[in-house]
Design an enzyme around this catalytic site. Structure first.
Site, mmCIF file in Angstrom:
data_model
loop_
_atom_site.group_PDB
_atom_site.id
_atom_site.type_symbol
_atom_site.label_atom_id
_atom_site.label_comp_id
_atom_site.label_asym_id
_atom_site.label_seq_id
_atom_site.Cartn_x
_atom_site.Cartn_y
_atom_site.Cartn_z
ATOM 1 C CG HIS A 1 23.522 3.265 -8.473
ATOM 2 N ND1 HIS A 1 22.654 2.276 -8.066
ATOM 3 C CD2 HIS A 1 24.274 2.704 -9.446
ATOM 4 C CE1 HIS A 1 22.880 1.181 -8.761
ATOM 5 N NE2 HIS A 1 23.869 1.414 -9.601
ATOM 6 N N GLY B 1 25.126 -8.738 -23.057
ATOM 7 C CA GLY B 1 24.723 -9.686 -24.085
ATOM 8 C C GLY B 1 25.309 -9.292 -25.423
ATOM 9 C CD GLU C 1 21.049 -1.036 -12.929
ATOM 10 O OE1 GLU C 1 21.205 -0.127 -12.072
ATOM 11 O OE2 GLU C 1 21.784 -2.018 -13.007
ATOM 12 C CB VAL D 1 22.012 -7.077 -28.894
ATOM 13 C CG1 VAL D 1 21.488 -5.810 -29.570
ATOM 14 C CG2 VAL D 1 21.254 -8.294 -29.409
ATOM 15 N NE ARG E 1 27.855 -11.837 -10.931
ATOM 16 C CZ ARG E 1 27.496 -10.613 -11.294
ATOM 17 N NH1 ARG E 1 26.245 -10.213 -11.129
ATOM 18 N NH2 ARG E 1 28.366 -9.792 -11.850
#
EC number: 1.1.98.2
Length: 335
Positions: free
Chosen positions: A39, A177, A108, A179, A282
């Site tokens: 980050h 996901g 992001e 893909v 979570r």
């Protein structure tokens, strides 16, 4: 299935020196790997940190002997030039042979807008296309040849990396996901996902997509390292186990918020509005070791073999000691 245990070094939570010491402790407490977040800005403005991932990897590499080290994950497509990323990882691969991996994702806004990305933050389609192109370029460079590359986003002219490790660098593809999971199956040396999103995501979407991608590329899916970051707050004190999750409230924001918010102050404000019960959803929050293992086991049953444990509390040494004493023997027994 060979089970591997990893430690997530949370660069958003700890400063440079402490984070290095935690990486060293991870090896001492029996971990097989340690991965670090990459980050430029943390999830939180107050109390947040953001030491540089590659400096951390080299510092820990010098003080450990067997720990696999890598990013989870880096975006090699916006604030980084993928050719320079390839050079950096090639150098580390030479310094620590067989121990370096590159975990990559589509990115992001939090990390890219602050460093000067111009224009509207790209939709997923472009971010994914950039990632595929960057990986292709880096792999060409790791062959050690002169590379003339003309892509839609990146270009090299007679580029060579002069110091490359034998076999290049393993690339792990992070996917939330099907893909990108299919792409991981087609092209990844490893696959990365994160826990706590409902088991059907892993059993019905992600793992089948990895297998589908591997099959279409005529690859053996068993050769792909399937890594999952297990979000776990385990402590023998149940109140502490719950409270420790609070720092990581940003993880409970929606995917849209996490990918589009570009200011850690705004991210912190949105996260702190969430109740602790929602934040804790979570995480595996447990004070009984058998209960913790029972909640981890479904991920192993789904075929994920490389468990990287992300503990939310500030006393990471305590977590590593409890993990080694209470959880590791039980988990290895499942194998």
């Amino acid at each position: 299935m060979v089970i591997k245990f990893g430690y997530k070094a949370s660069a958003e939570q700890f400063g440079p020196r402490e984070l290095v010491e935690l990486g060293v402790l991870a090896e001492a407490h029996g971990m097989d790997s340690a991965t670090v977040s990459d980050h430029f800005q943390p999830w939180r403005h107050e109390g947040g940190h953001a030491p540089f991932s590659l400096a951390w990897m080299t510092a820990v590499g010098e003080r450990t002997s067997r720990l696999q080290l890598g990013t989870s994950v880096m975006t090699p497509t916006f604030r980084y030039n993928p050719a320079v990323v390839a050079q950096a990882f090639a150098t580390m691969g030479c310094l620590y042979p067989g121990r370096i991996m590159l975990g990559v994702g589509t990115g992001e806004a939090l990390n890219e807008i602050a460093t000067g990305f111009a224009g509207e933050w790209p939709e997923f389609k472009e971010r994914f296309a950039r990632l595929r192109e960057a990986v292709a370029l880096m792999r060409e460079l790791w062959l050690g040849d002169r590379v003339d590359f003309e892509g839609n986003y990146y270009k090299t002219v007679g580029a060579s990396i002069y110091d490359v490790p034998e076999g290049g660098i393993p690339v792990y593809i992070a996917a939330g996901g099907p893909v990108v999971a299919r792409y991981a199956g087609r092209s990844g040396d490893g696959f990365i996902c994160t826990s706590g999103k409902g088991m059907e995501l892993y059993t019905e979407k992600l793992m089948p997509a990895v297998a589908e991608g591997a099959e279409k590329a005529d690859r053996d899916v068993a050769e792909i390292d399937k890594m999952i970051e297990i979000k776990i707050s385990y402590d023998t004190d149940p109140e502490l186990a719950l409270e420790n999750t609070r720092f990581w409230a940003p993880l409970s924001l929606t995917p849209e918020q996490k990918h589009s918010i570009d200011d850690p102050i705004e991210m912190e404000r949105a996260a702190d509005a969430l109740p602790i019960e929602q934040v804790a959803k979570r995480w595996i929050v447990a004070s009984d070791p058998d209960e913790a293992v029972a909640q981890i086991r479904p991920y192993l049953d789904a075929g994920l073999n490389h468990l990287v444990f992300h503990a939310p509390g500030h006393d990471q040494k305590r977590f590593l000691e409890l993990f080694q004493r209470d959880l590791a023997p039980r988990l290895r027994g499942l194998a």
